[in-house]
Write a protein that holds these residues in place. Sequence first.
Motif, PDB file in Angstrom:
ATOM      1  N   ASN A  44       0.803  -1.224   0.000  1.00  0.00           N
ATOM      2  CA  ASN A  44       0.000   0.000   0.000  1.00  0.00           C
ATOM      3  C   ASN A  44       0.835   1.272   0.000  1.00  0.00           C
ATOM      4  O   ASN A  44       0.297   2.369  -0.177  1.00  0.00           O
ATOM      5  N   ARG A  45       2.165   1.146   0.167  1.00  0.00           N
ATOM      6  CA  ARG A  45       3.025   2.325   0.059  1.00  0.00           C
ATOM      7  C   ARG A  45       2.929   2.939  -1.338  1.00  0.00           C
ATOM      8  O   ARG A  45       3.139   4.142  -1.509  1.00  0.00           O
ATOM      9  N   SER A  49       2.283   7.412  -4.106  1.00  0.00           N
ATOM     10  CA  SER A  49       2.861   7.961  -5.334  1.00  0.00           C
ATOM     11  C   SER A  49       1.816   8.379  -6.363  1.00  0.00           C
ATOM     12  O   SER A  49       2.173   8.928  -7.409  1.00  0.00           O
ATOM     13  N   TYR A  50       0.548   8.121  -6.079  1.00  0.00           N
ATOM     14  CA  TYR A  50      -0.528   8.429  -7.018  1.00  0.00           C
ATOM     15  C   TYR A  50      -1.534   9.354  -6.342  1.00  0.00           C
ATOM     16  O   TYR A  50      -2.391   8.899  -5.575  1.00  0.00           O
ATOM     17  N   PRO A  51      -1.435  10.671  -6.593  1.00  0.00           N
ATOM     18  CA  PRO A  51      -2.266  11.644  -5.869  1.00  0.00           C
ATOM     19  C   PRO A  51      -3.761  11.365  -5.891  1.00  0.00           C
ATOM     20  O   PRO A  51      -4.426  11.497  -4.855  1.00  0.00           O
ATOM     21  N   GLU A  52      -4.306  10.958  -7.031  1.00  0.00           N
ATOM     22  CA  GLU A  52      -5.751  10.727  -7.099  1.00  0.00           C
ATOM     23  C   GLU A  52      -6.162   9.547  -6.221  1.00  0.00           C
ATOM     24  O   GLU A  52      -7.151   9.617  -5.480  1.00  0.00           O
ATOM     25  N   VAL A  53      -5.393   8.471  -6.306  1.00  0.00           N
ATOM     26  CA  VAL A  53      -5.667   7.301  -5.469  1.00  0.00           C
ATOM     27  C   VAL A  53      -5.437   7.642  -4.001  1.00  0.00           C
ATOM     28  O   VAL A  53      -6.219   7.261  -3.126  1.00  0.00           O
ATOM     29  N   ARG A  54      -4.370   8.379  -3.733  1.00  0.00           N
ATOM     30  CA  ARG A  54      -4.048   8.769  -2.362  1.00  0.00           C
ATOM     31  C   ARG A  54      -5.176   9.577  -1.740  1.00  0.00           C
ATOM     32  O   ARG A  54      -5.580   9.334  -0.602  1.00  0.00           O
ATOM     33  N   ALA A  60     -11.373   8.392   2.463  1.00  0.00           N
ATOM     34  CA  ALA A  60     -12.178   7.268   2.945  1.00  0.00           C
ATOM     35  C   ALA A  60     -11.742   6.849   4.344  1.00  0.00           C
ATOM     36  O   ALA A  60     -12.572   6.527   5.204  1.00  0.00           O
ATOM     37  N   LEU A  61     -10.436   6.859   4.580  1.00  0.00           N
ATOM     38  CA  LEU A  61      -9.920   6.499   5.901  1.00  0.00           C
ATOM     39  C   LEU A  61     -10.398   7.496   6.957  1.00  0.00           C
ATOM     40  O   LEU A  61     -10.848   7.101   8.037  1.00  0.00           O
ATOM     41  N   ALA A  62     -10.316   8.786   6.621  1.00  0.00           N
ATOM     42  CA  ALA A  62     -10.751   9.815   7.563  1.00  0.00           C
ATOM     43  C   ALA A  62     -12.240   9.702   7.863  1.00  0.00           C
ATOM     44  O   ALA A  62     -12.663   9.779   9.027  1.00  0.00           O
ATOM     45  N   LEU A  63     -13.047   9.512   6.826  1.00  0.00           N
ATOM     46  CA  LEU A  63     -14.493   9.378   7.023  1.00  0.00           C
ATOM     47  C   LEU A  63     -14.833   8.147   7.854  1.00  0.00           C
ATOM     48  O   LEU A  63     -15.731   8.181   8.699  1.00  0.00           O
ATOM     49  N   THR A  64     -14.124   7.062   7.600  1.00  0.00           N
ATOM     50  CA  THR A  64     -14.366   5.822   8.337  1.00  0.00           C
ATOM     51  C   THR A  64     -14.017   5.983   9.813  1.00  0.00           C
ATOM     52  O   THR A  64     -14.763   5.540  10.699  1.00  0.00           O
ATOM     53  N   ILE A  65     -12.896   6.611  10.088  1.00  0.00           N
ATOM     54  CA  ILE A  65     -12.495   6.844  11.484  1.00  0.00           C
ATOM     55  C   ILE A  65     -13.525   7.729  12.190  1.00  0.00           C
ATOM     56  O   ILE A  65     -13.927   7.468  13.327  1.00  0.00           O
ATOM     57  N   LYS A  66     -13.978   8.770  11.502  1.00  0.00           N
ATOM     58  CA  LYS A  66     -14.964   9.679  12.090  1.00  0.00           C
ATOM     59  C   LYS A  66     -16.274   8.952  12.388  1.00  0.00           C
ATOM     60  O   LYS A  66     -16.922   9.203  13.410  1.00  0.00           O
ATOM     61  N   ALA A  67     -16.662   8.034  11.487  1.00  0.00           N
ATOM     62  CA  ALA A  67     -17.922   7.315  11.671  1.00  0.00           C
ATOM     63  C   ALA A  67     -17.818   6.197  12.704  1.00  0.00           C
ATOM     64  O   ALA A  67     -18.720   6.014  13.530  1.00  0.00           O
ATOM     65  N   GLU A  68     -16.721   5.450  12.661  1.00  0.00           N
ATOM     66  CA  GLU A  68     -16.580   4.270  13.518  1.00  0.00           C
ATOM     67  C   GLU A  68     -16.018   4.584  14.898  1.00  0.00           C
ATOM     68  O   GLU A  68     -16.286   3.867  15.863  1.00  0.00           O
ATOM     69  N   TYR A  69     -15.242   5.661  14.991  1.00  0.00           N
ATOM     70  CA  TYR A  69     -14.613   6.026  16.263  1.00  0.00           C
ATOM     71  C   TYR A  69     -14.848   7.518  16.535  1.00  0.00           C
ATOM     72  O   TYR A  69     -13.903   8.322  16.522  1.00  0.00           O
TER      73      TYR A  69
END
Length: 216
Positions: A44-45, A49-54, A60-69
């Motif tokens: 996953n490193r 290197s790919y801004p759009e994917v990053r 998605a990670l931020a939204l998931t953390i906000k929703a789940e925790y």
Amino acid sequence: MSVDRTQTAAEIAKALLSVKAVFLRPSEPFTWASGIKSPVYCDNRLTLSYPEVRRKLENALALTIKAEYPGCEALMGTSTAGIPHAAIASEILGLPMGYVRSSAKAHGRNNLIEGLPPVGKKVVVVEDLISTAGSAIEAAEALREAGAEVLGIASIFTYGLEKGRQNLETAGLKNVSLTNFTVLAEVALEEGYINQAEYEMAMRFIANPQDPSWMG
């Protein structure tokens, strides 16, 4: 706040496959450090290197953390793969960030945990990949010993292995992954990365990774 985890899992799987951060090759298996033959290679490193994917992944990670925790007060990355993801997600969320070393420094202050003192803080461990969950559990235990309240783990990808689930349960830890092996294999089949026979090989593998008969 709610997150459509099914839709997110498919979208993240597509993103990971598009840059070969997770690469399926059932007909030419990879060899894990344990010696197990695997149809999948995960790095996953590469997403960094790919801004759009990053952007897609970290949002998605931020939204998931906000929703789940929702009570999260700080993100703590695992060393080394979880560090950049914790840093970017914490910037999106406006939260403090630190990380847990794989071992304490042998010089200076001999830190094991870098960043803010976690005493009394509600923290989420950020990991890139969950297999047996060993590194994430070690990080969580170090944070607990330092006085933090570990709400759980947020990760990008999980194999969904029974050993990992058992280890997390024993450690009393919740893990939420953006996507998983089963979804990835389904998306890979739909998108033409693998064919039906390779998909079936991959699913036999994940049912019992230590049984090499999946290779046919």
